[in-house]
Write an enzyme that holds these catalytic residues in place. Structure first.
Site, mmCIF file in Angstrom:
data_model
loop_
_atom_site.group_PDB
_atom_site.id
_atom_site.type_symbol
_atom_site.label_atom_id
_atom_site.label_comp_id
_atom_site.label_asym_id
_atom_site.label_seq_id
_atom_site.Cartn_x
_atom_site.Cartn_y
_atom_site.Cartn_z
ATOM 1 N N LYS A 111 -19.276 11.161 -24.515
ATOM 2 C CA LYS A 111 -19.792 12.116 -23.545
ATOM 3 C C LYS A 111 -21.257 12.415 -23.857
ATOM 4 O O LYS A 111 -21.625 12.682 -25.005
ATOM 5 C CB LYS A 111 -18.979 13.411 -23.582
ATOM 6 C CG LYS A 111 -17.559 13.260 -23.046
ATOM 7 C CD LYS A 111 -17.557 13.021 -21.547
ATOM 8 C CE LYS A 111 -16.152 13.016 -20.984
ATOM 9 N NZ LYS A 111 -16.133 12.865 -19.517
ATOM 10 N N LYS A 218 -8.439 7.567 -11.508
ATOM 11 C CA LYS A 218 -7.491 8.488 -12.112
ATOM 12 C C LYS A 218 -6.379 8.734 -11.109
ATOM 13 O O LYS A 218 -6.646 9.084 -9.956
ATOM 14 C CB LYS A 218 -8.192 9.784 -12.508
ATOM 15 C CG LYS A 218 -9.290 9.532 -13.529
ATOM 16 C CD LYS A 218 -10.103 10.767 -13.865
ATOM 17 C CE LYS A 218 -11.187 10.417 -14.899
ATOM 18 N NZ LYS A 218 -12.051 11.554 -15.230
#
Length: 331
Positions: A111, A218
């Site tokens: 991240k 997702k």
């Protein structure tokens, strides 16, 4: 396949449990992950849109949860799915500790572009990951759409020395992704789209615009395993199946999607149960030697009791479920 007829709301409420899973490190600004889980004819399923999402968006997640609980998954092309480790936006010194939570993962998604942090912080974190993995490991970064085109170009240049596998959602808009992809083409670093797929009114627009080299999909946010699989097929781009910081129940939904894809060239972002210090089952769906199996978790009451959310949070989630269910009844 035909849309799933909505089961009666009472059937969902009969087994619904609201849980809060503590995290080993702060992630997406939170220290615990809330979810509502319930059991359908096919097994346990999960409704867990992030708390800041409006009901219209969250209702799609509920459709995905119902799909997984009431419909058999597509036929599997594989029994095991290789997954990546996920590195929160921690200090570089914390990288080895986080990586110890993952067994045998050859790929790490890092991240970056965290609010309040600098590009120097990102460089230090990615460097620490590369040093831990060695030259043969795979490093990808995820900016969650936080950069503009110029910032993204600067960041990719600064991070290119670490042999990036790809950069995920560097910018928020499809047009920005297309511009960046042109600017960094000579670096041979692919651009992946996540939010431009799962949060878009038209999830195929990014593919038609030539704005990405691959898609991050997702299952729950796209309306379920079957809907997400259809998007991948129509887009015609390589796909990475990822989680939305799901419980082990939600992760099994992602594994079902990944297992069903005919082509799966990249390690999937489904290893995030390793970020929790407790889960909805006694044996969480964590990577063993870098892979997950297609097992479907079956929580016991004692497991759910251990991570049960506070009463006010339970009421909040049940009210949200009721509102989202009402939206689905309206079509």
């Amino acid at each position: 396949m035909s849309p799933t007829p909505l089961p009666p709301l009472d059937d969902i409420l009969a087994t619904a449990r609201v849980v809060a899973l503590p995290l080993a490190a702060r992630f997406r600004g939170v220290e615990s992950r809330e979810a509502l889980v319930f059991e359908g004819p096919q097994g346990w399923t999960e409704f867990s849109p992030f708390v800041e999402y409006a009901d219209a968006e969250a209702a799609t997640w509920l459709a995905g949860a119902i799909d997984f609980g009431w419909n058999a998954p597509p036929a599997a092309a594989r029994d095991l799915v290789r997954v990546n480790a996920t590195m929160p936006a921690v200090a570089a010194s914390e990288v080895p500790r986080i990586l110890l939570r993952y067994d045998g993962c050859r790929t790490v998604k890092v991240k970056v572009a965290e609010a309040g942090q600098s590009l120097a912080d990102d460089v230090a974190r990615v460097r620490a990951v590369r040093e831990a993995l060695g030259p043969e490991g795979r490093v990808r970064i995820d900016a969650n759409g936080a950069w503009n085109v110029d910032e993204a170009e600067r960041a990719v240049h600064a991070l290119a020395e670490f042999d990036l596998e790809y950069v995920e959602q560097p910018c928020a808009e499809v047009e920005e992704l297309a511009q960046l992809r042109e600017r960094i083409a000579y670096l041979d670093i692919p651009v992946a789209a996540d939010e431009s797929v799962r949060k878009a009114a038209d999830p195929l627009r990014v593919a038609r615009a030539g704005a990405a080299d691959l898609l991050v999909v997702k299952a729950q946010p796209l309306g379920g395993v079957h809907a997400a699989r259809a998007i991948v097929e129509e887009a015609g781009l390589p796909a990475v199946v990822s989680s939305a910081l799901d419980t082990s129940i939600g992760l099994s939904m992602g594994v079902a999607l990944a297992a069903s894809l005919p082509q799966l060239d990249y390690d999937c972002g489904l290893g995030t149960a390793s970020l929790f210090t407790a889960d909805v089952v006694a044996s969480p769906l964590v990577a063993r030697e870098g892979v997950l199996s297609r097992e479907r978790p079956r929580p016991r009451s004692v497991d759910l009791d251990r991570v049960e959310a506070a009463g006010d949070r339970r009421d909040w989630w049940l009210a949200r479920l009721d509102r989202c269910y009402e939206l689905l009844t309206r079509g």
